[in-house]
Write a protein that holds these residues in place. Sequence first.
Motif, short mmCIF file in Angstrom:
data_model
loop_
_atom_site.label_atom_id
_atom_site.label_comp_id
_atom_site.label_asym_id
_atom_site.label_seq_id
_atom_site.Cartn_x
_atom_site.Cartn_y
_atom_site.Cartn_z
N ARG A 86 -0.58 -2.99 -0.78
CA ARG A 86 -0.13 -3.94 -1.80
C ARG A 86 1.39 -3.86 -1.88
O ARG A 86 1.95 -2.78 -2.08
N ASP A 89 5.77 -4.38 -6.38
CA ASP A 89 6.18 -3.14 -7.03
C ASP A 89 6.20 -3.32 -8.55
O ASP A 89 7.24 -3.21 -9.19
N LEU A 92 3.32 0.53 -13.46
CA LEU A 92 1.97 0.99 -13.77
C LEU A 92 1.77 0.91 -15.28
O LEU A 92 2.59 1.42 -16.05
N THR A 108 5.56 2.99 -10.71
CA THR A 108 5.21 1.66 -10.23
C THR A 108 4.03 1.75 -9.26
O THR A 108 3.60 2.83 -8.87
N GLU A 109 3.53 0.57 -8.86
CA GLU A 109 2.40 0.51 -7.93
C GLU A 109 2.76 1.09 -6.56
O GLU A 109 1.94 1.74 -5.91
N TRP A 112 2.65 4.80 -6.84
CA TRP A 112 1.27 5.30 -6.82
C TRP A 112 0.75 5.38 -5.39
O TRP A 112 0.08 6.35 -5.01
N GLN A 113 1.07 4.37 -4.58
CA GLN A 113 0.66 4.41 -3.19
C GLN A 113 1.32 5.57 -2.45
O GLN A 113 0.68 6.27 -1.65
#
Length: 274
Positions: A86, A89, A92, A108-109, A112-113
């Motif tokens: 994904r 950005d 979260l 942020t996303e 997390w990744q």
Amino acid sequence: MKKQADYIKRIEIKGLWGRKDISWDLRPDVNILSGVNGIGKSTILNNSVSSLTLLEGGALKNGVQPGVSFVFSPEDATYIHFDVIRSFDRPLINSALLEKIGNQKVKTELDWQLYQLQRRYLDYQVNIGNRIIELLTSGNPADQPKATEASLPKTKFQDLIDDLFSETGKKIIRRSNEIQFEQDGDILSPYQLSSGEKQMLVILLTVLVQDNQAYTLFMDEPEISLHVEWQQRLISLIRELNPNVQIILSTHSPALIMNGWIDAVTEVSDITVQ
């Protein structure tokens, strides 16, 4: 018995939005889905990923759930290993997830990744180390060169990252088991990178930890936050790290297809049956 596929030959979706059928024949290397906003690119990818997730977990039989089916190669395979990247950005907002992570730098996303990939990177290095030890102690002289070759993908990954980040003077710290960077004498975590740098790191690290195995990589508009030059190189960089990966992506960016991938482009209208 479950049998893993090498790649997806076809994706079929019945009744997309209740009115359209999709039949998409795929190449084993690169597949690029194009079309105007709102035509269904992301929906096609998301429906496919959701179905494959259920299939990999054993919740589906014969690669079929209502409305979605797959043809694999080989055709008697029952599931496929895959990853999804994904690119957006966004902050979260899941408070339970943030509390579980317990890392104040993960905001942020993309963070997390990266957090999840750090563990996979450690596991990858352990596997490579065990493989090298096994080859060195096998007693077979032919295994000695193989031991050297086992570490080459990791070195290639590090070289690529150093090259991509060279304009800002960032270099990956090769003596560290975790992903860290050095810049002007300072030590940086991956969470301190720019959005574009995080995104490129996520993509290439995801490809690396698959350890050169055949699998499918889904990406929805990976050009987000990437410099045009990085967009032009992206597909080649991925396949340089793992030539066995099947790429399935959606995009609005002409730059992604400029370096020899025009024939890999499919318009949504070309795979839609009214």
